[in-house]
Scaffold this motif. Structure first.
Motif, PDB file in Angstrom:
ATOM      1  N   ASP A   1       9.621  -7.361  -8.910  1.00  0.00           N
ATOM      2  CA  ASP A   1       8.170  -7.413  -9.109  1.00  0.00           C
ATOM      3  C   ASP A   1       7.727  -6.467 -10.212  1.00  0.00           C
ATOM      4  N   LEU A   2       8.286  -5.263 -10.241  1.00  0.00           N
ATOM      5  CA  LEU A   2       7.921  -4.307 -11.281  1.00  0.00           C
ATOM      6  C   LEU A   2       8.318  -4.822 -12.662  1.00  0.00           C
ATOM      7  N   ALA A   3       9.443  -5.517 -12.737  1.00  0.00           N
ATOM      8  CA  ALA A   3       9.911  -6.017 -14.035  1.00  0.00           C
ATOM      9  C   ALA A   3       9.152  -7.258 -14.483  1.00  0.00           C
ATOM     10  N   ARG A   4       8.834  -8.162 -13.542  1.00  0.00           N
ATOM     11  CA  ARG A   4       8.269  -9.458 -13.933  1.00  0.00           C
ATOM     12  C   ARG A   4       6.750  -9.534 -13.816  1.00  0.00           C
ATOM     13  N   ARG A   5       6.171  -8.811 -12.886  1.00  0.00           N
ATOM     14  CA  ARG A   5       4.739  -8.981 -12.605  1.00  0.00           C
ATOM     15  C   ARG A   5       3.872  -7.820 -13.042  1.00  0.00           C
ATOM     16  N   PHE A   6       4.400  -6.623 -13.000  1.00  0.00           N
ATOM     17  CA  PHE A   6       3.612  -5.440 -13.350  1.00  0.00           C
ATOM     18  C   PHE A   6       3.432  -5.369 -14.870  1.00  0.00           C
ATOM     19  N   PRO A   7       2.208  -5.116 -15.388  1.00  0.00           N
ATOM     20  CA  PRO A   7       0.935  -4.943 -14.685  1.00  0.00           C
ATOM     21  C   PRO A   7       0.043  -6.183 -14.757  1.00  0.00           C
ATOM     22  N   ARG A   8       0.635  -7.362 -14.891  1.00  0.00           N
ATOM     23  CA  ARG A   8      -0.152  -8.566 -15.174  1.00  0.00           C
ATOM     24  C   ARG A   8      -0.590  -9.327 -13.937  1.00  0.00           C
ATOM     25  N   GLU A   9       0.162  -9.243 -12.830  1.00  0.00           N
ATOM     26  CA  GLU A   9      -0.106 -10.075 -11.659  1.00  0.00           C
ATOM     27  C   GLU A   9      -0.017  -9.236 -10.388  1.00  0.00           C
TER      28      GLU A   9
ATOM     29  N   ILE B   1       5.183   4.975  -2.681  1.00  0.00           N
ATOM     30  CA  ILE B   1       4.986   3.539  -2.883  1.00  0.00           C
ATOM     31  C   ILE B   1       6.331   2.903  -3.195  1.00  0.00           C
ATOM     32  N   SER B   2       6.657   1.853  -2.478  1.00  0.00           N
ATOM     33  CA  SER B   2       7.891   1.128  -2.763  1.00  0.00           C
ATOM     34  C   SER B   2       7.550  -0.311  -3.130  1.00  0.00           C
ATOM     35  N   ALA B   3       8.209  -0.789  -4.173  1.00  0.00           N
ATOM     36  CA  ALA B   3       8.029  -2.165  -4.653  1.00  0.00           C
ATOM     37  C   ALA B   3       9.376  -2.658  -5.136  1.00  0.00           C
ATOM     38  N   SER B   4       9.565  -3.960  -5.101  1.00  0.00           N
ATOM     39  CA  SER B   4      10.837  -4.499  -5.562  1.00  0.00           C
ATOM     40  C   SER B   4      10.961  -4.327  -7.074  1.00  0.00           C
ATOM     41  N   GLN B   5      12.178  -4.079  -7.520  1.00  0.00           N
ATOM     42  CA  GLN B   5      12.404  -3.921  -8.948  1.00  0.00           C
ATOM     43  C   GLN B   5      12.079  -5.214  -9.690  1.00  0.00           C
TER      44      GLN B   5
ATOM     45  N   GLY C   1       6.387   8.472  -8.423  1.00  0.00           N
ATOM     46  CA  GLY C   1       7.467   7.626  -7.925  1.00  0.00           C
ATOM     47  C   GLY C   1       7.508   6.282  -8.616  1.00  0.00           C
ATOM     48  N   VAL C   2       6.335   5.669  -8.831  1.00  0.00           N
ATOM     49  CA  VAL C   2       6.284   4.396  -9.550  1.00  0.00           C
ATOM     50  C   VAL C   2       6.770   4.582 -10.988  1.00  0.00           C
ATOM     51  N   ALA C   3       6.344   5.671 -11.612  1.00  0.00           N
ATOM     52  CA  ALA C   3       6.765   5.925 -12.997  1.00  0.00           C
ATOM     53  C   ALA C   3       8.287   6.010 -13.096  1.00  0.00           C
ATOM     54  N   ARG C   4       8.913   6.681 -12.139  1.00  0.00           N
ATOM     55  CA  ARG C   4      10.376   6.772 -12.161  1.00  0.00           C
ATOM     56  C   ARG C   4      11.005   5.386 -12.046  1.00  0.00           C
ATOM     57  N   ARG C   5      10.458   4.546 -11.175  1.00  0.00           N
ATOM     58  CA  ARG C   5      10.993   3.195 -11.018  1.00  0.00           C
ATOM     59  C   ARG C   5      10.846   2.378 -12.305  1.00  0.00           C
ATOM     60  N   LEU C   6       9.855   2.731 -13.105  1.00  0.00           N
ATOM     61  CA  LEU C   6       9.633   2.035 -14.377  1.00  0.00           C
ATOM     62  C   LEU C   6      10.425   2.652 -15.529  1.00  0.00           C
ATOM     63  N   GLY C   7      11.186   3.703 -15.226  1.00  0.00           N
ATOM     64  CA  GLY C   7      12.027   4.317 -16.244  1.00  0.00           C
ATOM     65  C   GLY C   7      11.380   5.441 -17.015  1.00  0.00           C
ATOM     66  N   HIS C   8      10.329   6.068 -16.454  1.00  0.00           N
ATOM     67  CA  HIS C   8       9.628   7.157 -17.127  1.00  0.00           C
ATOM     68  C   HIS C   8       9.753   8.442 -16.308  1.00  0.00           C
ATOM     69  N   ASP C   9       9.611   9.566 -16.976  1.00  0.00           N
ATOM     70  CA  ASP C   9       9.782  10.834 -16.266  1.00  0.00           C
ATOM     71  C   ASP C   9       8.476  11.431 -15.756  1.00  0.00           C
ATOM     72  N   SER C  10       7.334  10.755 -15.982  1.00  0.00           N
ATOM     73  CA  SER C  10       6.056  11.255 -15.491  1.00  0.00           C
ATOM     74  C   SER C  10       5.029  10.128 -15.507  1.00  0.00           C
ATOM     75  N   PRO C  11       3.946  10.264 -14.716  1.00  0.00           N
ATOM     76  CA  PRO C  11       2.878   9.260 -14.775  1.00  0.00           C
ATOM     77  C   PRO C  11       2.289   9.103 -16.177  1.00  0.00           C
TER      78      PRO C  11
ATOM     79  N   PRO D   1      -1.108  -1.356   8.531  1.00  0.00           N
ATOM     80  CA  PRO D   1      -0.662  -0.022   8.126  1.00  0.00           C
ATOM     81  C   PRO D   1       0.732  -0.070   7.503  1.00  0.00           C
ATOM     82  N   GLY D   2       0.873   0.536   6.326  1.00  0.00           N
ATOM     83  CA  GLY D   2       2.145   0.532   5.617  1.00  0.00           C
ATOM     84  C   GLY D   2       2.240  -0.529   4.543  1.00  0.00           C
ATOM     85  N   ASP D   3       1.325  -1.510   4.567  1.00  0.00           N
ATOM     86  CA  ASP D   3       1.327  -2.540   3.530  1.00  0.00           C
ATOM     87  C   ASP D   3       0.520  -2.086   2.326  1.00  0.00           C
ATOM     88  N   GLY D   4       0.892  -2.598   1.166  1.00  0.00           N
ATOM     89  CA  GLY D   4       0.179  -2.279  -0.058  1.00  0.00           C
ATOM     90  C   GLY D   4       0.123  -3.481  -0.977  1.00  0.00           C
ATOM     91  N   LEU D   5      -0.582  -3.305  -2.082  1.00  0.00           N
ATOM     92  CA  LEU D   5      -0.796  -4.394  -3.038  1.00  0.00           C
ATOM     93  C   LEU D   5      -1.082  -3.811  -4.406  1.00  0.00           C
TER      94      LEU D   5
END
Length: 309
Positions: A11-19, A5-9, A108-118, A202-206
């Motif tokens: 979006d992860l910083a400003r919207r996750f997990p609220r929007e 899963i790829s997401a912009s940093q 992968g998402v956890a790493r992007r959020l600065g964590h070493d595991s889900p 195909p390839g899109d996510g939300l």
């Protein structure tokens, strides 16, 4: 390592997990999501982990108007192009290959959020739900008790999601949870002016936030999607309270909005968790799950075993 899963940093910083926000993923074309692989999965899963019905529905269809299909689950998948169907395969993480995929995606998402595991990121109770549907099929208006990254694997789909944080789309009572209630919830077409619509291929996510109501429709071709879900500690606590409130309301005791009486909320949560821990060992087989649902919540709790048309 390439993240599933790829997401912009941003979006992860400003919207996750609220929007909600759009993502991309690398599962399009994966062999676990061919129709033949999913037919085999549908055949292996317990029957109460497979739900399916006719797909030509409106977003606000009444539960009693949803037409069932008199076909075996695996046949529905194999005949998806012609049988006008909608299906969800629930809790696919019981199969090791799907479990590994879910965990890799969230790692992968956890790493992007600065964590070493889900687990360190607060991703608890990881589950997977695979949706297969014919062309122009609708998932009616509902909400999910999980947070999830929704991934579109095959075919086109439009995802209509609504911000209910002010309670103007759904009242508190509609958010209470109970197996006695069908997953569909009341929908007014006038709401649509407030929808945020994501057109997916195909390839899109939300990213879908906890409890945000939505409805979904496939395009001109069959669709395969998956919800990669988890429950944060906050979602787990709120879900428990909403289940407790739903159970009490079923027996005639309407409950106040969560947060109105914090001490009483905490008591209900503790008692419901105790009740659940007591009966959980009995729920290991499909037969016992079906029996317990019927005894506690009534026959309608097993609606997906209902009369076929």
């Amino acid at each position: 390592m390439t993240d599933i899963i790829s997401a912009s940093q941003d979006d992860l910083a400003r919207r996750f997990p609220r929007e909600p926000f759009a993502t991309r993923h690398g599962l399009a074309g994966h062999p676990l999501f061919t129709l033949e692989a999913l037919a085999r999965l549908a055949q292996k899963l317990p029957r109460d982990r497979v739900e399916y019905n006719a797909g030509d529905l409106e977003p606000g269809v009444r539960p009693e108007d949803i037409r069932m299909l008199d076909m075996a689950p695996e046949d529905v998948v194999r005949r998806l192009e012609s049988c006008n169907a909608w299906m969800v395969l629930k809790r696919v993480e019981v199969e090791p290959a799907y479990r590994a995929l879910l965990e890799e995606a969230l790692a992968g998402v956890a790493r992007r959020l600065g964590h070493d595991s889900p687990a360190a990121a607060g991703f608890h109770d990881i589950q997977g739900f695979v949706f297969v549907a014919s062309a122009n099929a609708t998932t009616p208006f509902h909400f999910d008790p999980e947070e999830n990254f929704f991934v579109q694997i095959h075919g086109p789909k439009s995802f209509h999601i609504f911000d209910n944080r002010d309670g103007s789309i759904l009242p508190d009572e509609e958010l209470e949870m109970s197996p006695a209630r069908h997953r569909t919830i009341p929908y007014d077409p006038k709401m649509e002016e407030r929808a945020e619509v994501f057109r997916m291929g195909p390839g899109d996510g939300l990213f879908v936030p906890h409890l945000w109501p939505h409805w979904v429709r496939t395009g001109d071709g069959h669709s395969v999607s998956m919800a990669i879900t988890w429950k944060s500690p906050r979602a787990e606590r709120l879900n428990t309270l909403l289940y407790a409130n739903g159970l009490l309301r079923r027996f005639g005791w309407a409950q106040a909005k969560p947060g109105t009486h914090p001490a009483w909320d905490a008591t209900k949560i503790a008692l419901y968790r105790l009740l659940r821990a007591t009966i959980e060992p009995l729920r290991r087989t499909e037969t016992m799950r079906r029996l317990l649902r019927g005894l506690v919540f009534g026959r309608q709790a097993n609606y997906y075993y209902g009369k076929k048309a």
